[in-house]
Design an enzyme around this catalytic site. Sequence first.
Site, PDB file in Angstrom:
ATOM      1  N   ASN A   1       0.812  -1.227   0.000  1.00 33.21           N
ATOM      2  CA  ASN A   1       0.000   0.000   0.000  1.00 33.21           C
ATOM      3  C   ASN A   1       0.845   1.277   0.000  1.00 33.21           C
ATOM      4  OD1 ASN A   1      -2.234  -1.687   0.097  1.00 33.21           O
ATOM      5  ND2 ASN A   1      -2.072  -1.806   2.327  1.00 33.21           N
ATOM      6  N   ARG A   2       2.040   1.146  -0.496  1.00 30.91           N
ATOM      7  CA  ARG A   2       2.951   2.294  -0.622  1.00 30.91           C
ATOM      8  C   ARG A   2       3.332   2.919   0.731  1.00 30.91           C
ATOM      9  NH1 ARG A   2       3.749  -0.178  -4.598  1.00 30.91           N
ATOM     10  NH2 ARG A   2       3.445   0.535  -6.725  1.00 30.91           N
TER      11      ARG A   2
END
Length: 217
Positions: free
Chosen positions: A195-196
């Site tokens: 999710n970065r």
Amino acid sequence: MTDALDPADMREQYRTKELTAADLAPDPIGQFASWFKETAASPAIHEPNAMVVSTATPDGRPSSRTVLLKHYDDAGFVFFTNYGSRKGTELTANPQVALLFPWHPLARQVLVTGRAVRTGREETAAYFRTRPHGSQLGAWASEQSSVIASREELLTRYEELAARYPASEQVPVPPEWGGFRVVPETVEFWQGHENRLHDRLRYVRDGESWRVERLAP
Ligand SMILES: Cc1cc2nc3c(=O)[nH]c(=O)nc-3n(C[C@H](O)[C@H](O)[C@H](O)COP(=O)(O)O)c2cc1C
């Protein structure tokens, strides 16, 4: 362009263990040593010592290229090149430099900023002597970054040098060839996550010691 590959569809989820300040070595060179060892042990990474060196002219025009890290210790990160090359002349006029180790298969990168200083002639000569004979001749044959008429011109020059310095003879160090040591001012260790929500821990030089700060991904 109808069958061109679209990079917008390429997405990787990084699955790695989190990195906290408590996991880090007290200084960035110790931390680099630990990641470098892990990187070198990974079959997914070819030439773990390949790094991108970015330089800039005094008026701020940047340029980048890959070079090989040949030594590192508390004093900094060393690579060898031609001082008359584009990077060589830029670093001579403006020593501000950035290094990037792109260890993508491990979802990691290391970013260094600092100042470049030339290695001494003794250190340069000691490294030059460890290079294979053919690479020693190559260093003489190429006026790196200058425009040449053809590949033949380069090969002819190489053959002339090979005749002058047979394999049994010591090749002298070209006067324009040598090392740069990048003395780090900041060193960031980046590790990718899902999710970065990546980890970015940056050592910043603080007098004789280092402080670590976390950056937003
Ligand atoms: C994997 C790899 C390693 C390289 N290692 C070096 C190196 O150690 N020293 C060097 O001068 N050029 C090296 N090069 C070539 C540089 O990328 C570059 O073409 C050259 O140094 C001239 O750059 P400049 O014109 O920006 O100065 C390497 C290239 C690659 C792809």
